[in-house]
Write a protein that holds these residues in place. Structure first.
Motif, short mmCIF file in Angstrom:
data_model
loop_
_atom_site.label_atom_id
_atom_site.label_comp_id
_atom_site.label_asym_id
_atom_site.label_seq_id
_atom_site.Cartn_x
_atom_site.Cartn_y
_atom_site.Cartn_z
N ARG A 155 0.86 -1.17 0.00
CA ARG A 155 0.00 0.00 0.00
C ARG A 155 0.89 1.23 0.00
NH1 ARG A 155 -1.71 4.39 2.12
NH2 ARG A 155 0.16 4.30 3.41
N SER A 156 0.44 2.29 -0.67
CA SER A 156 1.25 3.50 -0.72
C SER A 156 0.35 4.73 -0.77
CB SER A 156 2.18 3.49 -1.94
OG SER A 156 2.85 4.72 -2.09
N ASP A 157 0.80 5.78 -0.10
CA ASP A 157 0.17 7.08 -0.31
C ASP A 157 0.45 7.54 -1.73
OD1 ASP A 157 -0.61 7.03 2.31
OD2 ASP A 157 0.86 8.49 3.04
N ALA A 158 -0.25 8.57 -2.17
CA ALA A 158 -0.01 9.15 -3.50
C ALA A 158 1.31 9.92 -3.45
CB ALA A 158 -1.16 10.05 -3.90
N ILE A 159 2.37 9.26 -3.85
CA ILE A 159 3.72 9.81 -3.73
C ILE A 159 4.44 9.67 -5.06
CG2 ILE A 159 5.98 9.46 -2.65
CD1 ILE A 159 4.49 8.55 -0.13
N ALA A 160 5.11 10.73 -5.48
CA ALA A 160 5.98 10.69 -6.66
C ALA A 160 7.42 10.72 -6.18
CB ALA A 160 5.70 11.86 -7.59
N LEU A 161 8.23 9.76 -6.64
CA LEU A 161 9.62 9.66 -6.23
C LEU A 161 10.54 9.82 -7.42
CD1 LEU A 161 9.59 6.59 -3.81
CD2 LEU A 161 9.77 8.99 -3.17
N LYS A 162 11.69 10.47 -7.20
CA LYS A 162 12.73 10.50 -8.22
C LYS A 162 13.18 9.08 -8.52
CE LYS A 162 13.21 14.96 -8.90
NZ LYS A 162 12.93 15.56 -10.22
N GLY A 208 6.43 15.33 6.59
CA GLY A 208 7.42 15.77 5.61
C GLY A 208 8.47 14.74 5.27
N CYS A 209 8.39 13.54 5.82
CA CYS A 209 9.35 12.48 5.52
C CYS A 209 8.61 11.26 4.96
CB CYS A 209 10.11 12.07 6.78
SG CYS A 209 11.28 13.30 7.39
N TYR A 210 9.32 10.53 4.13
CA TYR A 210 8.77 9.27 3.62
C TYR A 210 9.09 8.17 4.63
CZ TYR A 210 8.65 11.88 -0.76
OH TYR A 210 8.42 12.83 -1.71
N ARG A 211 8.11 7.30 4.87
CA ARG A 211 8.32 6.20 5.79
C ARG A 211 7.90 4.90 5.12
NH1 ARG A 211 6.01 7.15 11.54
NH2 ARG A 211 7.75 8.64 11.45
N LEU A 212 8.88 4.03 4.94
CA LEU A 212 8.64 2.71 4.36
C LEU A 212 8.69 1.68 5.48
CD1 LEU A 212 8.45 0.82 1.82
CD2 LEU A 212 10.95 0.69 1.95
N ILE A 213 7.62 0.93 5.63
CA ILE A 213 7.55 -0.13 6.63
C ILE A 213 7.34 -1.46 5.92
CG2 ILE A 213 6.29 -1.07 8.61
CD1 ILE A 213 5.52 1.77 9.37
N CYS A 214 8.26 -2.39 6.16
CA CYS A 214 8.15 -3.74 5.62
C CYS A 214 8.06 -4.68 6.82
CB CYS A 214 9.37 -4.10 4.78
SG CYS A 214 9.75 -2.93 3.45
N GLN A 215 7.07 -5.53 6.85
CA GLN A 215 6.94 -6.44 7.99
C GLN A 215 6.31 -7.75 7.55
OE1 GLN A 215 4.55 -4.48 10.95
NE2 GLN A 215 2.96 -3.89 9.50
N GLN A 217 22.09 5.73 0.15
CA GLN A 217 21.78 6.44 -1.09
C GLN A 217 20.60 7.39 -0.90
OE1 GLN A 217 21.16 3.82 -4.42
NE2 GLN A 217 20.33 5.45 -5.73
N LEU A 218 19.67 7.00 -0.04
CA LEU A 218 18.50 7.83 0.25
C LEU A 218 18.74 8.83 1.37
CD1 LEU A 218 15.82 5.00 0.12
CD2 LEU A 218 16.03 6.88 -1.52
N ASP A 219 19.94 8.77 1.96
CA ASP A 219 20.24 9.59 3.13
C ASP A 219 19.18 9.33 4.20
OD1 ASP A 219 21.66 11.36 4.68
OD2 ASP A 219 20.61 13.14 3.92
N GLY A 220 18.85 8.05 4.36
CA GLY A 220 17.76 7.67 5.26
C GLY A 220 18.23 6.94 6.49
N THR A 221 17.30 6.72 7.39
CA THR A 221 17.55 5.98 8.62
C THR A 221 16.85 4.64 8.52
OG1 THR A 221 17.66 8.02 9.90
CG2 THR A 221 17.30 5.98 11.12
N LEU A 222 17.63 3.58 8.74
CA LEU A 222 17.11 2.22 8.59
C LEU A 222 17.12 1.53 9.94
CD1 LEU A 222 16.24 0.08 6.45
CD2 LEU A 222 18.63 -0.65 6.40
N ASP A 223 16.00 0.90 10.28
CA ASP A 223 15.89 0.17 11.54
C ASP A 223 15.26 -1.18 11.27
OD1 ASP A 223 15.89 0.03 14.56
OD2 ASP A 223 13.74 -0.21 14.16
N THR A 224 15.91 -2.25 11.73
CA THR A 224 15.36 -3.59 11.56
C THR A 224 15.23 -4.25 12.93
OG1 THR A 224 17.57 -4.52 11.24
CG2 THR A 224 16.36 -3.85 9.27
N ALA A 225 14.24 -5.07 13.08
CA ALA A 225 14.01 -5.72 14.37
C ALA A 225 13.26 -7.02 14.19
CB ALA A 225 13.23 -4.79 15.30
N LEU A 226 13.56 -7.97 15.10
CA LEU A 226 12.81 -9.21 15.18
C LEU A 226 12.01 -9.20 16.48
CD1 LEU A 226 15.43 -11.91 14.08
CD2 LEU A 226 13.58 -10.93 12.73
N THR A 227 10.73 -9.50 16.39
CA THR A 227 9.85 -9.54 17.56
C THR A 227 9.11 -10.87 17.54
OG1 THR A 227 7.87 -8.64 16.50
CG2 THR A 227 9.51 -7.06 17.28
#
Length: 358
Positions: free
Chosen positions: A256-263, A303-310, A338-348
């Motif tokens: 699912r995605s918001d209406a977002i245009a990405l380079k 104002g930031c893009y947030r990608l959640i994969c689970q 490359q995205l100058d982003g912050t990545l966080d991964t976790a196992l629960t």
């Protein structure tokens, strides 16, 4: 009298047909030009006409009420044999037009002025012309205005021809890129089948996923009118569809995605992250034939893009501290950088989760 065929008639007709303008609908861009020409010249009739083999066809007209007439009654077919600008103060005094039925009678066309529409190869295609039912002359300013407007007509035609040719070239390039990516993907699959080393197979699988993501991105860019950006939802949908094709039947992948245009660069990096997460979730999160789901969600938050994969796999029950490791982690870190982003991964206990904010 009917005009003689112009010199280089065969080449002239090929040039005219290359523009693919004949028998097209009326368009405001050209209608506005004839309306302005008539207004400047204080004339009741103005026409953009193109001389075909056996007819003259009007791309735009005011005051005439027709889209084409035969060459037997065409005044412009004589004009394209003459100078770049032709002015006939009284058509009944011109031997070429004195017997023309359009010029005879009380309502006949008694005045003609036309500026040639000249293709880049120097061949005349038609005219932008002014017609009146009274003998008269244009002022020097009016003649200049008609000549300028005629050049604007040709610029419109040339621009459309250039865009059409560019579209053909882009379509051919698109076809070749698709074929190349398909060939590369097939070669990767073929070599992967013969490998027994897990690390080598994992590396080729990662390359395969990267090729698929690039193919999806290329397809989206080709449908985006030349802009270096894609609609994120459509792109993610294609990536997920490709991943679903190779996923076990008991694992369902959704997005699912918001209406977002990405380079394009950002979309490419995001596609790699999604591909790696899904591949590792399938490999580590669902042992045996355990059914499960993988969800991909992209949103715009403050104002930031947030990608959640689970996923809802075994998560921390696998005994690992996090996923993925080795090559997968390197690819994820490089894409996030490359995205100058912050990545966080976790196992629960509920499964595995990746959050990318960029």
């Amino acid at each position: 009298m009917r005009a003689d065929p112009p010199p280089k008639q065969a080449q002239r007709l090929r040039t005219l047909y290359d523009y693919d303008i004949l028998d097209t609908p009326r368009e405001a861009d050209f209608d506005e030009i004839v309306a302005l020409a008539a207004q400047i010249c204080d004339a009741p009739i103005s026409v953009i006409n193109l001389i075909d083999k056996d007819r003259q066809w009007f791309k735009a007209e005011v005051g005439l009420g027709a889209r084409e007439t035969p060459l037997e009654t065409s005044l412009c077919s004589h004009a394209i044999l003459d100078a770049p600008f032709v002015e006939i103060p009284d058509t009944l005094n011109d031997p070429r037009m004195a017997d023309n039925p359009l010029c005879a009678g009380e309502d006949g066309l008694r005045f003609y002025a036309g500026a040639l529409l000249v293709a880049p190869n120097g061949l005349p295609l038609g005219t932008l012309c002014i017609l009146d039912k009274e003998p008269r002359r244009l002022s020097a300013e009016q003649r200049n205005a008609v000549a300028v407007l005629s050049r604007q007509v040709m610029k419109q035609l040339d621009l459309r021809l250039a865009l059409r040719r560019q579209s053909v070239l882009m379509s051919e390039a698109d076809h070749r890129v698709k074929n190349s990516l398909q060939t590369l993907s097939a070669m990767i699959r073929m070599h992967a089948r013969g490998l027994t080393d897990d690390s080598s197979r994992d590396a080729l699988d990662a390359i395969q996923r990267r090729v698929q993501a690039v193919a999806s991105l290329h397809g989206q860019l080709q449908h985006n009118t030349g802009r270096d950006e894609v609609e994120a939802g459509a792109f993610l949908g294609q990536v997920v569809d490709l991943l679903q094709e190779t996923a076990p039947a008991h694992i369902e992948i959704g997005c699912r995605s918001d209406a977002i245009a990405l380079k394009a660069g950002a979309a490419s990096a995001m596609g790699l992250i999604v591909s790696e997460f899904v591949a590792n979730a399938i490999k580590h999160g669902f042992p045996g034939e355990a059914a499960g789901e993988i969800a991909i969600d992209l949103s715009l938050v403050d104002g930031c893009y947030r990608l959640i994969c689970q996923d809802n796999g075994i998560g921390s029950a696998s005994g690992g501290l996090s996923r993925p490791g080795g090559l997968g982690q390197t690819l994820l870190s490089a894409a996030a950088a490359q995205l100058d982003g912050t990545l966080d991964t976790a196992l629960t206990p509920e499964g595995s989760r990746l959050t990318l904010t960029f």
